[in-house]
Design a protein around this motif. Structure first.
Motif, PDB file in Angstrom:
ATOM      1  N   ASP A   1       3.203 -12.926  -0.133  1.00  0.00           N
ATOM      2  CA  ASP A   1       4.169 -12.165  -0.927  1.00  0.00           C
ATOM      3  C   ASP A   1       3.657 -11.929  -2.347  1.00  0.00           C
ATOM      4  OD1 ASP A   1       5.999 -12.030   1.175  1.00  0.00           O
ATOM      5  OD2 ASP A   1       7.046 -13.851   0.554  1.00  0.00           O
ATOM      6  N   THR A   2       2.932 -12.892  -2.866  1.00  0.00           N
ATOM      7  CA  THR A   2       2.384 -12.774  -4.219  1.00  0.00           C
ATOM      8  C   THR A   2       1.166 -11.865  -4.253  1.00  0.00           C
ATOM      9  OG1 THR A   2       3.155 -14.988  -4.775  1.00  0.00           O
ATOM     10  CG2 THR A   2       1.390 -14.081  -6.147  1.00  0.00           C
ATOM     11  N   PHE A   3       0.247 -12.050  -3.301  1.00  0.00           N
ATOM     12  CA  PHE A   3      -1.035 -11.346  -3.361  1.00  0.00           C
ATOM     13  C   PHE A   3      -1.012  -9.927  -2.808  1.00  0.00           C
ATOM     14  CE2 PHE A   3      -2.770 -15.681  -3.837  1.00  0.00           C
ATOM     15  CZ  PHE A   3      -3.542 -15.448  -4.968  1.00  0.00           C
TER      16      PHE A   3
ATOM     17  N   VAL B   1      -8.944 -15.573  -1.276  1.00  0.00           N
ATOM     18  CA  VAL B   1      -7.589 -15.383  -0.752  1.00  0.00           C
ATOM     19  C   VAL B   1      -7.625 -15.291   0.770  1.00  0.00           C
ATOM     20  CG1 VAL B   1      -5.596 -13.825  -0.695  1.00  0.00           C
ATOM     21  CG2 VAL B   1      -6.705 -14.341  -2.876  1.00  0.00           C
TER      22      VAL B   1
ATOM     23  N   HIS C   1      -0.926  -6.912  -5.263  1.00  0.00           N
ATOM     24  CA  HIS C   1      -2.102  -6.852  -6.130  1.00  0.00           C
ATOM     25  C   HIS C   1      -3.331  -6.361  -5.371  1.00  0.00           C
ATOM     26  CE1 HIS C   1       0.101  -8.709  -9.353  1.00  0.00           C
ATOM     27  NE2 HIS C   1       0.420  -9.733  -8.579  1.00  0.00           N
TER      28      HIS C   1
ATOM     29  N   GLU D   1      -4.994  -8.809 -11.593  1.00  0.00           N
ATOM     30  CA  GLU D   1      -4.338  -8.035 -12.650  1.00  0.00           C
ATOM     31  C   GLU D   1      -5.266  -7.802 -13.839  1.00  0.00           C
ATOM     32  OE1 GLU D   1      -0.949 -10.502 -13.477  1.00  0.00           O
ATOM     33  OE2 GLU D   1       0.287  -9.424 -12.031  1.00  0.00           O
TER      34      GLU D   1
ATOM     35  N   PRO E   1       4.340 -17.136   2.304  1.00  0.00           N
ATOM     36  CA  PRO E   1       4.875 -17.095   0.934  1.00  0.00           C
ATOM     37  C   PRO E   1       3.810 -16.719  -0.106  1.00  0.00           C
ATOM     38  CG  PRO E   1       5.472 -19.168   2.014  1.00  0.00           C
ATOM     39  CD  PRO E   1       4.520 -18.455   2.916  1.00  0.00           C
ATOM     40  N   ILE E   2       2.596 -17.109   0.146  1.00  0.00           N
ATOM     41  CA  ILE E   2       1.500 -16.763  -0.768  1.00  0.00           C
ATOM     42  C   ILE E   2       1.177 -15.275  -0.643  1.00  0.00           C
ATOM     43  CG2 ILE E   2      -0.899 -17.284  -1.383  1.00  0.00           C
ATOM     44  CD1 ILE E   2      -0.384 -20.088  -0.044  1.00  0.00           C
TER      45      ILE E   2
ATOM     46  N   TYR F   1       4.711  -8.102   7.513  1.00  0.00           N
ATOM     47  CA  TYR F   1       4.017  -7.184   6.602  1.00  0.00           C
ATOM     48  C   TYR F   1       3.462  -5.948   7.300  1.00  0.00           C
ATOM     49  CZ  TYR F   1       4.286 -11.519   4.018  1.00  0.00           C
ATOM     50  OH  TYR F   1       4.746 -12.653   3.427  1.00  0.00           O
TER      51      TYR F   1
END
Length: 184
Positions: A59-61, A43, A64, A3, A56-57, A99
């Motif tokens: 979902d965050t990355f 990552v 972005h 970000e 679950p990780i 995904y």
């Protein structure tokens, strides 16, 4: 970091702890790009370590990293994003299926990119997604093959584009050989 809110990315341009010349905008952009690429590599390695537990990780990355694949970003950033997502896809294995609908259009857009580095990563991404996901991707094989053809036909192998295109075709064959027009 993705970000662009990390402290090292938000320090005022006039800040100079060495007493020397200030960095120009081009240098700052290059350092920022290097930092983002290093974070993307990390990552992807986390996905390798965690495997299917990375979901679950992811979902965050995902949002972005995917944002860097947009055409408005520099070639190197698009290539980084698509390459990172492809490595995550490979490393997560069947858990990537959740995904697939998000990743497939990103990889296909990369595959259509005019720059070999981005197209090469797109070809790799499409191939590993079809290999890893537990969905029937056969309806997309025709579109994928048509889009891969220019990479296979290239006179050079810039950024391994032809190799990744051939690897993608091989993964399609392994997934469902009957759906590939092998005689053509």
């Amino acid at each position: 970091i993705f970000e662009k809110k990390a402290l090292c990315q938000t320090i005022d341009d006039d800040f100079d702890d060495e007493g020397g010349d200030d960095l120009d905008e081009e240098d700052l952009t290059e350092y920022d790009s290097m930092l983002i690429c290093a974070a993307a590599d990390c990552v992807a390695e986390f996905a390798d370590v965690f495997g299917d537990a990375f979901a679950p990780i992811m979902d965050t990355f995902l949002p972005h990293i995917a944002s860097y694949a947009k055409p408005s970003f520099a070639v190197s950033e698009r290539a980084m994003a698509i390459g990172c997502l492809a490595e995550i896809t490979k490393n997560m294995g069947p858990a990537i299926t959740k995904y697939a609908e998000t990743l497939f259009p990103i990889f296909m857009a990369g595959l259509r990119d005019e720059h070999a580095e981005v197209a090469s990563n797109g070809a790799y991404g499409v191939g590993v997604l079809i290999e890893a996901a537990t969905i029937d991707a056969t309806p997309y094989f025709g579109e994928v093959l048509k889009t891969l053809y220019p990479l296979v036909k290239r006179g050079d192998n810039t950024n391994n584009a032809r190799d990744n295109a051939a690897g993608c075709v091989a993964r399609l064959i392994l997934e469902n050989a009957d759906a590939i027009p092998l005689a053509d």
